[in-house]
Design a protein around this motif. Structure first.
Motif, PDB file in Angstrom:
ATOM      1  N   MET A   1     -21.059 -32.776 -15.170  1.00  0.00           N
ATOM      2  CA  MET A   1     -20.974 -33.103 -13.754  1.00  0.00           C
ATOM      3  C   MET A   1     -20.018 -32.109 -13.091  1.00  0.00           C
ATOM      4  SD  MET A   1     -20.003 -36.739 -11.939  1.00  0.00           S
ATOM      5  CE  MET A   1     -18.484 -36.968 -12.794  1.00  0.00           C
ATOM      6  N   ALA A  84     -22.789 -38.037  -8.590  1.00  0.00           N
ATOM      7  CA  ALA A  84     -22.737 -39.009  -9.675  1.00  0.00           C
ATOM      8  C   ALA A  84     -24.117 -39.359 -10.200  1.00  0.00           C
ATOM      9  CB  ALA A  84     -22.025 -40.277  -9.205  1.00  0.00           C
ATOM     10  N   GLU A  85     -25.150 -39.242  -9.325  1.00  0.00           N
ATOM     11  CA  GLU A  85     -26.495 -39.643  -9.744  1.00  0.00           C
ATOM     12  C   GLU A  85     -27.529 -38.975  -8.861  1.00  0.00           C
ATOM     13  OE1 GLU A  85     -29.161 -43.746  -9.915  1.00  0.00           O
ATOM     14  OE2 GLU A  85     -27.039 -43.872  -9.408  1.00  0.00           O
ATOM     15  N   TRP A  86     -28.544 -38.404  -9.496  1.00  0.00           N
ATOM     16  CA  TRP A  86     -29.721 -37.895  -8.780  1.00  0.00           C
ATOM     17  C   TRP A  86     -30.789 -38.971  -8.841  1.00  0.00           C
ATOM     18  CZ3 TRP A  86     -29.364 -33.645  -5.956  1.00  0.00           C
ATOM     19  CH2 TRP A  86     -28.439 -32.660  -6.302  1.00  0.00           C
ATOM     20  N   ARG A  87     -31.397 -39.273  -7.727  1.00  0.00           N
ATOM     21  CA  ARG A  87     -32.488 -40.251  -7.663  1.00  0.00           C
ATOM     22  C   ARG A  87     -33.739 -39.535  -7.161  1.00  0.00           C
ATOM     23  NH1 ARG A  87     -29.056 -45.094  -4.686  1.00  0.00           N
ATOM     24  NH2 ARG A  87     -27.656 -45.525  -6.451  1.00  0.00           N
ATOM     25  N   PHE A  91     -29.499 -39.235  -3.563  1.00  0.00           N
ATOM     26  CA  PHE A  91     -28.499 -38.962  -4.594  1.00  0.00           C
ATOM     27  C   PHE A  91     -27.216 -39.665  -4.200  1.00  0.00           C
ATOM     28  CE2 PHE A  91     -28.176 -35.653  -1.433  1.00  0.00           C
ATOM     29  CZ  PHE A  91     -26.817 -35.395  -1.285  1.00  0.00           C
ATOM     30  N   ARG A  94     -20.045 -38.709  -4.963  1.00  0.00           N
ATOM     31  CA  ARG A  94     -18.818 -39.449  -5.254  1.00  0.00           C
ATOM     32  C   ARG A  94     -17.615 -38.644  -4.790  1.00  0.00           C
ATOM     33  NH1 ARG A  94     -19.308 -42.211 -10.515  1.00  0.00           N
ATOM     34  NH2 ARG A  94     -20.249 -43.702  -9.086  1.00  0.00           N
ATOM     35  N   ASP A 108     -18.308 -43.830  -2.661  1.00  0.00           N
ATOM     36  CA  ASP A 108     -19.645 -43.406  -3.077  1.00  0.00           C
ATOM     37  C   ASP A 108     -20.534 -43.440  -1.839  1.00  0.00           C
ATOM     38  OD1 ASP A 108     -18.989 -43.077  -5.724  1.00  0.00           O
ATOM     39  OD2 ASP A 108     -20.097 -44.827  -6.440  1.00  0.00           O
ATOM     40  N   ARG A 134     -30.709 -28.759  -7.190  1.00  0.00           N
ATOM     41  CA  ARG A 134     -30.201 -29.572  -8.311  1.00  0.00           C
ATOM     42  C   ARG A 134     -29.557 -28.685  -9.378  1.00  0.00           C
ATOM     43  NH1 ARG A 134     -33.747 -34.899  -9.317  1.00  0.00           N
ATOM     44  NH2 ARG A 134     -32.407 -34.893 -11.142  1.00  0.00           N
TER      45      ARG A 134
END
Length: 138
Positions: A1, A84-87, A91, A94, A108, A134
């Motif tokens: 990360m 913190a997270e890819w959707r 995303f 954070r 967040d 990305r």
């Protein structure tokens, strides 16, 4: 990360009469830290990505913040920013705001990659995060 740090010096005008940072300023600073994150990762300005990828920016769709300690004028704050997270079409970005070793705020945000809606120059739509972005952002 991957993590990128954006630094802010708190000024007198950023504070309320109690000499603590007025809370909306944190959201202004983390919004700036969001764009700074992409710049530091090598993502071109949004006016360029609109031409090459159709991406006009990363609007905010949800936020959750927790304020741990106060900050005042003269403080130097470091805003640690990461994804913190890819959707699918969104995303989670954070943020951890620190003053030295003290955590001042954590937040967040859920953001989308936005493109213009066809036939409606003022409308936007969520699109999947481009693979090249990305990769740059780790």
């Amino acid at each position: 990360m991957r993590e990128v740090v954006y630094t802010v010096r708190v000024e007198f005008g950023d504070c309320d009469p109690a000499r603590i940072v007025w809370f909306p300023n944190f959201f202004r600073w983390i919004d700036a830290a969001s764009r700074h994150f992409f710049v530091e990762c090598g993502v071109p300005p949004w006016h360029e990505t609109e031409k090459t990828l159709g991406i006009i920016g990363t609007p905010l769709v949800d936020t959750h913040a927790s304020f741990r300690k106060t900050a005042s004028y003269g403080d130097v704050l470091r805003i640690h920013t990461s994804i913190a997270e890819w959707r699918g079409k969104s995303f989670v970005q954070r943020y951890r705001v620190t003053r030295g070793d003290d955590v001042i705020m954590e937040c967040d945000e859920v953001r989308i990659f936005a493109a213009r809606r066809e036939g409606d120059p003022t409308g936007i739509r969520a699109v999947p995060a481009p693979e090249e972005i990305r990769k740059l952002c780790g």
